[in-house]
Design a protein around this motif. Structure first.
Motif, PDB file in Angstrom:
ATOM      1  N   PHE A  60       1.053  -1.132   0.066  1.00  0.00           N
ATOM      2  CA  PHE A  60      -0.006   0.163  -0.020  1.00  0.00           C
ATOM      3  C   PHE A  60       0.926   1.297  -0.040  1.00  0.00           C
ATOM      4  CE2 PHE A  60      -2.573   2.975   3.002  1.00  0.00           C
ATOM      5  CZ  PHE A  60      -3.334   3.423   1.893  1.00  0.00           C
ATOM      6  N   THR A  61       0.612   2.034  -0.960  1.00  0.00           N
ATOM      7  CA  THR A  61       1.498   3.366  -0.881  1.00  0.00           C
ATOM      8  C   THR A  61       1.011   4.591  -0.159  1.00  0.00           C
ATOM      9  OG1 THR A  61      -0.129   4.412  -2.494  1.00  0.00           O
ATOM     10  CG2 THR A  61       1.562   3.065  -3.504  1.00  0.00           C
ATOM     11  N   GLY A  62       0.134   4.378   0.837  1.00  0.00           N
ATOM     12  CA  GLY A  62      -0.144   5.190   1.903  1.00  0.00           C
ATOM     13  C   GLY A  62      -1.024   6.261   1.165  1.00  0.00           C
ATOM     14  N   LEU A  63      -1.518   6.050  -0.322  1.00  0.00           N
ATOM     15  CA  LEU A  63      -2.266   7.253  -1.115  1.00  0.00           C
ATOM     16  C   LEU A  63      -3.483   6.746  -1.460  1.00  0.00           C
ATOM     17  CD1 LEU A  63       0.765   8.780  -2.881  1.00  0.00           C
ATOM     18  CD2 LEU A  63      -0.259   9.709  -1.125  1.00  0.00           C
ATOM     19  N   THR A  64      -4.449   7.299  -1.707  1.00  0.00           N
ATOM     20  CA  THR A  64      -5.653   7.054  -2.288  1.00  0.00           C
ATOM     21  C   THR A  64      -6.080   7.664  -3.462  1.00  0.00           C
ATOM     22  OG1 THR A  64      -7.096   8.651  -0.941  1.00  0.00           O
ATOM     23  CG2 THR A  64      -6.745   6.641  -0.086  1.00  0.00           C
ATOM     24  N   ASP A  65      -6.736   6.980  -4.432  1.00  0.00           N
ATOM     25  CA  ASP A  65      -7.240   7.758  -5.838  1.00  0.00           C
ATOM     26  C   ASP A  65      -8.354   8.763  -5.454  1.00  0.00           C
ATOM     27  OD1 ASP A  65      -9.735   6.346  -5.549  1.00  0.00           O
ATOM     28  OD2 ASP A  65      -9.223   5.133  -7.160  1.00  0.00           O
ATOM     29  N   LYS A  66      -8.716   9.451  -6.631  1.00  0.00           N
ATOM     30  CA  LYS A  66      -9.599  10.556  -6.571  1.00  0.00           C
ATOM     31  C   LYS A  66     -11.032   9.736  -5.889  1.00  0.00           C
ATOM     32  CE  LYS A  66     -11.755  10.136 -10.995  1.00  0.00           C
ATOM     33  NZ  LYS A  66     -12.125  10.777 -12.233  1.00  0.00           N
ATOM     34  N   ASN A  67     -11.317   8.579  -5.850  1.00  0.00           N
ATOM     35  CA  ASN A  67     -12.409   8.131  -5.122  1.00  0.00           C
ATOM     36  C   ASN A  67     -12.129   7.676  -3.921  1.00  0.00           C
ATOM     37  OD1 ASN A  67     -13.842   8.703  -7.687  1.00  0.00           O
ATOM     38  ND2 ASN A  67     -12.938   6.781  -8.337  1.00  0.00           N
ATOM     39  N   GLY A  68     -11.146   7.786  -3.146  1.00  0.00           N
ATOM     40  CA  GLY A  68     -10.752   7.363  -1.939  1.00  0.00           C
ATOM     41  C   GLY A  68     -10.295   5.968  -1.867  1.00  0.00           C
ATOM     42  N   ASP A  75      -0.829  -1.282  -9.086  1.00  0.00           N
ATOM     43  CA  ASP A  75      -2.270  -0.884  -9.767  1.00  0.00           C
ATOM     44  C   ASP A  75      -2.051   0.018 -11.044  1.00  0.00           C
ATOM     45  OD1 ASP A  75      -3.998  -1.836  -7.617  1.00  0.00           O
ATOM     46  OD2 ASP A  75      -4.055  -0.049  -6.367  1.00  0.00           O
ATOM     47  N   ILE A  76      -3.251   0.011 -11.702  1.00  0.00           N
ATOM     48  CA  ILE A  76      -3.228   0.801 -12.827  1.00  0.00           C
ATOM     49  C   ILE A  76      -4.136   1.906 -12.644  1.00  0.00           C
ATOM     50  CG2 ILE A  76      -3.639   0.784 -15.328  1.00  0.00           C
ATOM     51  CD1 ILE A  76      -3.176  -2.201 -15.262  1.00  0.00           C
ATOM     52  N   LEU A  77      -3.611   3.065 -12.927  1.00  0.00           N
ATOM     53  CA  LEU A  77      -4.330   4.317 -12.715  1.00  0.00           C
ATOM     54  C   LEU A  77      -4.694   4.951 -14.088  1.00  0.00           C
ATOM     55  CD1 LEU A  77      -2.486   6.100  -9.763  1.00  0.00           C
ATOM     56  CD2 LEU A  77      -4.158   4.602  -9.592  1.00  0.00           C
ATOM     57  N   GLY A  98       4.752   2.041  -9.405  1.00  0.00           N
ATOM     58  CA  GLY A  98       5.851   1.316  -9.038  1.00  0.00           C
ATOM     59  C   GLY A  98       6.820   2.148  -8.168  1.00  0.00           C
ATOM     60  N   MET A  99       8.012   1.413  -7.775  1.00  0.00           N
ATOM     61  CA  MET A  99       8.835   2.307  -6.865  1.00  0.00           C
ATOM     62  C   MET A  99      10.189   2.515  -7.955  1.00  0.00           C
ATOM     63  SD  MET A  99      10.181   1.720  -3.170  1.00  0.00           S
ATOM     64  CE  MET A  99       8.519   2.388  -2.449  1.00  0.00           C
ATOM     65  N   ARG A 100      10.451   3.886  -7.741  1.00  0.00           N
ATOM     66  CA  ARG A 100      11.921   4.170  -8.322  1.00  0.00           C
ATOM     67  C   ARG A 100      12.676   4.825  -7.144  1.00  0.00           C
ATOM     68  NH1 ARG A 100      12.084   6.227 -14.550  1.00  0.00           N
ATOM     69  NH2 ARG A 100      10.815   4.556 -15.366  1.00  0.00           N
ATOM     70  N   LYS A 101      13.789   4.597  -6.829  1.00  0.00           N
ATOM     71  CA  LYS A 101      14.898   4.976  -6.211  1.00  0.00           C
ATOM     72  C   LYS A 101      14.166   5.490  -4.710  1.00  0.00           C
ATOM     73  CE  LYS A 101      17.967   6.620  -9.625  1.00  0.00           C
ATOM     74  NZ  LYS A 101      18.598   7.879 -10.220  1.00  0.00           N
ATOM     75  N   GLY A 102      13.460   4.546  -4.109  1.00  0.00           N
ATOM     76  CA  GLY A 102      12.528   4.748  -2.894  1.00  0.00           C
ATOM     77  C   GLY A 102      11.403   5.589  -2.872  1.00  0.00           C
ATOM     78  N   CYS A 103      10.885   5.989  -4.203  1.00  0.00           N
ATOM     79  CA  CYS A 103       9.696   6.832  -4.317  1.00  0.00           C
ATOM     80  C   CYS A 103       8.611   6.110  -4.977  1.00  0.00           C
ATOM     81  CB  CYS A 103       9.979   8.159  -4.822  1.00  0.00           C
ATOM     82  SG  CYS A 103      11.435   9.222  -3.951  1.00  0.00           S
ATOM     83  N   TRP A 104       7.348   6.285  -4.601  1.00  0.00           N
ATOM     84  CA  TRP A 104       6.137   5.827  -5.158  1.00  0.00           C
ATOM     85  C   TRP A 104       5.926   6.593  -6.571  1.00  0.00           C
ATOM     86  CZ3 TRP A 104       5.317   0.903  -4.224  1.00  0.00           C
ATOM     87  CH2 TRP A 104       5.341   0.632  -3.011  1.00  0.00           C
ATOM     88  N   PHE A 114       5.906  11.314 -10.019  1.00  0.00           N
ATOM     89  CA  PHE A 114       5.651  11.200  -8.650  1.00  0.00           C
ATOM     90  C   PHE A 114       4.187  10.569  -8.486  1.00  0.00           C
ATOM     91  CE2 PHE A 114       9.544  13.521  -8.362  1.00  0.00           C
ATOM     92  CZ  PHE A 114      10.435  12.698  -7.783  1.00  0.00           C
ATOM     93  N   LEU A 115       3.829   9.647  -7.752  1.00  0.00           N
ATOM     94  CA  LEU A 115       2.464   9.452  -7.394  1.00  0.00           C
ATOM     95  C   LEU A 115       1.850  10.286  -6.508  1.00  0.00           C
ATOM     96  CD1 LEU A 115       0.289   7.007  -7.399  1.00  0.00           C
ATOM     97  CD2 LEU A 115       1.450   6.344  -5.411  1.00  0.00           C
ATOM     98  N   SER A 116       2.418  10.924  -5.644  1.00  0.00           N
ATOM     99  CA  SER A 116       1.789  11.914  -4.784  1.00  0.00           C
ATOM    100  C   SER A 116       1.296  13.009  -5.702  1.00  0.00           C
ATOM    101  CB  SER A 116       2.865  12.385  -3.964  1.00  0.00           C
ATOM    102  OG  SER A 116       4.027  12.909  -4.187  1.00  0.00           O
ATOM    103  N   THR A 117       1.979  13.328  -6.747  1.00  0.00           N
ATOM    104  CA  THR A 117       1.499  14.626  -7.424  1.00  0.00           C
ATOM    105  C   THR A 117       0.334  14.182  -8.503  1.00  0.00           C
ATOM    106  OG1 THR A 117       3.850  14.966  -7.857  1.00  0.00           O
ATOM    107  CG2 THR A 117       2.085  16.228  -9.244  1.00  0.00           C
ATOM    108  N   ASN A 118       0.048  12.694  -8.554  1.00  0.00           N
ATOM    109  CA  ASN A 118      -1.064  12.532  -9.497  1.00  0.00           C
ATOM    110  C   ASN A 118      -2.179  11.484  -8.732  1.00  0.00           C
ATOM    111  OD1 ASN A 118       0.141  12.907 -12.326  1.00  0.00           O
ATOM    112  ND2 ASN A 118       1.991  12.334 -10.923  1.00  0.00           N
ATOM    113  N   ALA A 119      -2.136  11.035  -7.845  1.00  0.00           N
ATOM    114  CA  ALA A 119      -3.079  10.062  -7.291  1.00  0.00           C
ATOM    115  C   ALA A 119      -4.287  10.691  -7.205  1.00  0.00           C
ATOM    116  CB  ALA A 119      -2.544   9.421  -5.863  1.00  0.00           C
TER     117      ALA A 119
END
Length: 137
Positions: A60-68, A75-77, A98-104, A114-119
């Motif tokens: 689990f990335t610790g993030l949720t998508d636009k629907n929670g 996952d595919i977004l 996925g993960m690159r250099k310790g970042c989702w 970055f996932l945090s910018t897009n999730a």
């Protein structure tokens, strides 16, 4: 405190199991099992551990998508389409997590971000194990 959670596809049930990952050594092999999160108080008495395919294990990335919905590794977004005048002007990108250099990150065949910018702008539409064809969109 962040929630640490894994999922993996059961090799017996052909279903996804969500919970705590346990990797044990059996001879020269690693055995991947998941204890369902809601079963944690019962593990000592009932031993509800599910063997999972190691190739399907994702955190689990610790993030949720636009629907929670929780976003897991693998996952595919899909980004929202941009609609102008009743028609799709720009089709939203489809990404895998996925993960690159310790970042989702979210990544496609040609780029990543970055996932945090897009999730929060995307919706989970499947995963790379059950729906690999979604990445061809």
């Amino acid at each position: 405190m962040r929630e640490i959670l894994f999922r993996g596809k059961s090799s017996v049930l052909d279903d996804w199991i969500y919970g705590y990952l346990v990797v044990t050594k059996v001879g020269n092999n690693d055995l991947y099992t998941i204890i369902p999160a809601d079963d944690l108080p019962k593990i000592l008495t009932e031993k509800r551990w599910f063997q999972v395919d190691p190739d399907t294990v994702g955190q689990f990335t610790g993030l949720t998508d636009k629907n929670g919905r929780k976003v897991f590794e693998g996952d595919i977004l899909k980004e929202e389409d941009i609609v102008v005048g009743g028609g799709i002007q720009i089709q939203g990108d489809v990404w895998s997590v996925g993960m690159r250099k310790g970042c989702w990150v979210v990544e496609s065949a040609v780029e990543w971000d970055f996932l945090s910018t897009n999730a929060g702008k995307c919706a989970v539409i499947g995963n790379v194990h059950d729906n690999p064809g979604l990445l061809d969109q």
